[in-house]
Design a protein around this motif. Structure first.
Motif, PDB file in Angstrom:
ATOM      1  N   LEU A  58       0.862  -1.175   0.000  1.00  0.00           N
ATOM      2  CA  LEU A  58       0.000   0.000   0.000  1.00  0.00           C
ATOM      3  C   LEU A  58       0.904   1.231   0.000  1.00  0.00           C
ATOM      4  CD1 LEU A  58      -3.125   0.555   2.186  1.00  0.00           C
ATOM      5  CD2 LEU A  58      -1.446   2.355   1.892  1.00  0.00           C
ATOM      6  N   LEU A  59       0.817   2.024  -1.053  1.00  0.00           N
ATOM      7  CA  LEU A  59       1.552   3.285  -1.137  1.00  0.00           C
ATOM      8  C   LEU A  59       0.588   4.408  -0.799  1.00  0.00           C
ATOM      9  CD1 LEU A  59       3.524   2.733  -4.473  1.00  0.00           C
ATOM     10  CD2 LEU A  59       4.291   2.288  -2.132  1.00  0.00           C
ATOM     11  N   ASP A  60       0.921   5.183   0.230  1.00  0.00           N
ATOM     12  CA  ASP A  60       0.076   6.293   0.679  1.00  0.00           C
ATOM     13  C   ASP A  60       0.768   7.603   0.331  1.00  0.00           C
ATOM     14  OD1 ASP A  60      -1.811   7.904   2.102  1.00  0.00           O
ATOM     15  OD2 ASP A  60      -0.451   7.915   3.820  1.00  0.00           O
ATOM     16  N   PHE A  61       0.222   8.343  -0.618  1.00  0.00           N
ATOM     17  CA  PHE A  61       0.782   9.627  -1.024  1.00  0.00           C
ATOM     18  C   PHE A  61       0.205  10.707  -0.111  1.00  0.00           C
ATOM     19  CE2 PHE A  61       1.427   6.794  -4.457  1.00  0.00           C
ATOM     20  CZ  PHE A  61       2.618   7.198  -5.039  1.00  0.00           C
ATOM     21  N   TRP A  62       1.087  11.365   0.650  1.00  0.00           N
ATOM     22  CA  TRP A  62       0.657  12.264   1.717  1.00  0.00           C
ATOM     23  C   TRP A  62       1.688  13.360   1.943  1.00  0.00           C
ATOM     24  CZ3 TRP A  62       2.809  12.990   6.761  1.00  0.00           C
ATOM     25  CH2 TRP A  62       4.029  12.339   6.956  1.00  0.00           C
ATOM     26  N   TYR A  63       1.322  14.349   2.746  1.00  0.00           N
ATOM     27  CA  TYR A  63       2.258  15.325   3.317  1.00  0.00           C
ATOM     28  C   TYR A  63       1.633  15.901   4.587  1.00  0.00           C
ATOM     29  CZ  TYR A  63      -0.484  18.682   0.519  1.00  0.00           C
ATOM     30  OH  TYR A  63      -1.498  19.415  -0.050  1.00  0.00           O
ATOM     31  N   ARG A  64       2.485  16.450   5.472  1.00  0.00           N
ATOM     32  CA  ARG A  64       2.065  16.842   6.827  1.00  0.00           C
ATOM     33  C   ARG A  64       0.950  17.873   6.885  1.00  0.00           C
ATOM     34  NH1 ARG A  64       5.877  19.734   9.917  1.00  0.00           N
ATOM     35  NH2 ARG A  64       6.509  20.546   7.935  1.00  0.00           N
ATOM     36  N   THR A  65       0.958  18.838   5.999  1.00  0.00           N
ATOM     37  CA  THR A  65      -0.027  19.910   6.085  1.00  0.00           C
ATOM     38  C   THR A  65      -1.287  19.638   5.260  1.00  0.00           C
ATOM     39  OG1 THR A  65       1.154  21.128   4.364  1.00  0.00           O
ATOM     40  CG2 THR A  65       1.677  21.680   6.665  1.00  0.00           C
ATOM     41  N   CYS A  66      -1.411  18.440   4.744  1.00  0.00           N
ATOM     42  CA  CYS A  66      -2.619  18.031   4.015  1.00  0.00           C
ATOM     43  C   CYS A  66      -3.613  17.499   5.060  1.00  0.00           C
ATOM     44  CB  CYS A  66      -2.264  16.957   2.985  1.00  0.00           C
ATOM     45  SG  CYS A  66      -3.684  16.093   2.290  1.00  0.00           S
ATOM     46  N   LYS A  67      -4.657  18.267   5.299  1.00  0.00           N
ATOM     47  CA  LYS A  67      -5.644  17.924   6.327  1.00  0.00           C
ATOM     48  C   LYS A  67      -6.198  16.511   6.142  1.00  0.00           C
ATOM     49  CE  LYS A  67     -10.278  19.350   7.743  1.00  0.00           C
ATOM     50  NZ  LYS A  67     -11.350  20.322   7.514  1.00  0.00           N
ATOM     51  N   CYS A 113      -4.892  14.046   4.351  1.00  0.00           N
ATOM     52  CA  CYS A 113      -3.818  13.044   4.473  1.00  0.00           C
ATOM     53  C   CYS A 113      -3.672  12.642   5.938  1.00  0.00           C
ATOM     54  CB  CYS A 113      -2.484  13.606   3.976  1.00  0.00           C
ATOM     55  SG  CYS A 113      -2.456  14.080   2.236  1.00  0.00           S
ATOM     56  N   VAL A 114      -3.647  13.643   6.799  1.00  0.00           N
ATOM     57  CA  VAL A 114      -3.477  13.420   8.237  1.00  0.00           C
ATOM     58  C   VAL A 114      -4.669  12.654   8.806  1.00  0.00           C
ATOM     59  CG1 VAL A 114      -3.318  14.618  10.455  1.00  0.00           C
ATOM     60  CG2 VAL A 114      -1.946  15.401   8.512  1.00  0.00           C
ATOM     61  N   LYS A 115      -5.885  12.950   8.319  1.00  0.00           N
ATOM     62  CA  LYS A 115      -7.071  12.238   8.788  1.00  0.00           C
ATOM     63  C   LYS A 115      -7.032  10.756   8.408  1.00  0.00           C
ATOM     64  CE  LYS A 115     -11.091  14.705   9.327  1.00  0.00           C
ATOM     65  NZ  LYS A 115     -12.367  15.226   8.866  1.00  0.00           N
ATOM     66  N   SER A 116      -6.299  10.424   7.341  1.00  0.00           N
ATOM     67  CA  SER A 116      -6.222   9.040   6.864  1.00  0.00           C
ATOM     68  C   SER A 116      -5.219   8.194   7.650  1.00  0.00           C
ATOM     69  CB  SER A 116      -5.824   9.024   5.385  1.00  0.00           C
ATOM     70  OG  SER A 116      -6.797   9.665   4.610  1.00  0.00           O
ATOM     71  N   ILE A 117      -4.286   8.823   8.326  1.00  0.00           N
ATOM     72  CA  ILE A 117      -3.197   8.093   8.993  1.00  0.00           C
ATOM     73  C   ILE A 117      -3.681   7.074  10.021  1.00  0.00           C
ATOM     74  CG2 ILE A 117      -1.204   8.376  10.547  1.00  0.00           C
ATOM     75  CD1 ILE A 117      -0.484  10.889   8.885  1.00  0.00           C
ATOM     76  N   GLU A 167      10.016  13.159  12.536  1.00  0.00           N
ATOM     77  CA  GLU A 167       9.377  13.699  13.750  1.00  0.00           C
ATOM     78  C   GLU A 167       7.869  13.490  13.709  1.00  0.00           C
ATOM     79  OE1 GLU A 167      10.656  17.772  14.010  1.00  0.00           O
ATOM     80  OE2 GLU A 167      12.691  17.197  14.614  1.00  0.00           O
ATOM     81  N   TYR A 168       7.263  13.656  12.542  1.00  0.00           N
ATOM     82  CA  TYR A 168       5.823  13.494  12.425  1.00  0.00           C
ATOM     83  C   TYR A 168       5.421  12.037  12.630  1.00  0.00           C
ATOM     84  CZ  TYR A 168       1.119  14.727  11.121  1.00  0.00           C
ATOM     85  OH  TYR A 168      -0.227  14.949  11.168  1.00  0.00           O
ATOM     86  N   ILE A 169       6.200  11.124  12.080  1.00  0.00           N
ATOM     87  CA  ILE A 169       5.926   9.693  12.259  1.00  0.00           C
ATOM     88  C   ILE A 169       6.000   9.320  13.729  1.00  0.00           C
ATOM     89  CG2 ILE A 169       6.964   7.405  11.874  1.00  0.00           C
ATOM     90  CD1 ILE A 169       7.418   8.263   8.962  1.00  0.00           C
ATOM     91  N   GLU A 170       6.980   9.859  14.431  1.00  0.00           N
ATOM     92  CA  GLU A 170       7.099   9.593  15.878  1.00  0.00           C
ATOM     93  C   GLU A 170       5.929  10.215  16.630  1.00  0.00           C
ATOM     94  OE1 GLU A 170      10.982  11.083  16.902  1.00  0.00           O
ATOM     95  OE2 GLU A 170      11.986   9.468  15.799  1.00  0.00           O
ATOM     96  N   TYR A 171       5.566  11.447  16.285  1.00  0.00           N
ATOM     97  CA  TYR A 171       4.468  12.155  16.937  1.00  0.00           C
ATOM     98  C   TYR A 171       3.141  11.409  16.770  1.00  0.00           C
ATOM     99  CZ  TYR A 171       0.861  15.753  17.514  1.00  0.00           C
ATOM    100  OH  TYR A 171      -0.270  16.451  17.881  1.00  0.00           O
TER     101      TYR A 171
END
Length: 167
Positions: free
Chosen positions: A58-67, A69-73, A103-107
């Motif tokens: 599963l490849l998840d195309f995302w970035y930190r400031t994409c609202k 994207c973050v909801k999908s995590i 840092e985001y992955i850890e957070y």
């Protein structure tokens, strides 16, 4: 005389245009087989996608400031945990630098790794222009699902596709 345009009409036009854009983004490139790409991950290692045959990828195309994207995590974390022996989730991020991604992955306590901004255009290579986008490949490297955008309960359709791929 000025006419009032109803919200319903504006929304309808927007959804029609947006829906066409999402479909065209998914079909712009040939992604029927897992690509022969090497991804540099935020832990310093690299992974060759072709070497992941035997696992559902599963490849998840995302970035930190994409609202969205973050909801999908959280749903992706659940899937990785549920299918940990048979599924490899990889975040594909071309915007954030390595430190920010790590840092985001850890957070977020993510249980999967991600790429980061390297100058490579993996998202363009696969025709992705809408975020988030998930591309799912079966154990033989065949495309089984492309899902663009975030929908509530979107993980359910991915879960079904993963279970089907594991049969």
């Amino acid at each position: 005389m000025r006419r009032k345009v109803s919200f319903t009409i504006i929304l309808s036009v927007f959804l029609t245009v947006f829906g066409f854009y999402a479909v065209s983004a998914q079909t712009k490139k040939d992604i029927k087989q897992i690509p022969d790409l090497e991804l540099k991950l935020n832990n310093g290692e690299t992974v060759k996608l072709k070497e992941l045959k035997g696992k559902v990828v599963l490849l998840d195309f995302w970035y930190r400031t994409c609202k969205y994207c973050v909801k999908s995590i959280p749903g992706l974390i659940e899937l990785q945990e549920e299918f940990k022996d048979d599924l490899v989730v990889i975040g594909v991020n071309h915007i954030d630098d390595e430190q920010d991604v790590t840092e985001y992955i850890e957070y977020k306590k993510m249980n999967y790794l991600s790429t980061y901004r390297t100058g490579e255009n993996i998202y363009q290579d696969l025709g992705v222009s809408l975020f988030p986008t998930v591309i799912l490949y079966d154990k033989d490297g065949n495309l089984i699902k492309v899902k663009s955008g975030h929908t509530e309960g979107g993980t359910d359709s991915l879960r079904k596709a993963i279970k089907k791929a594991l049969k």
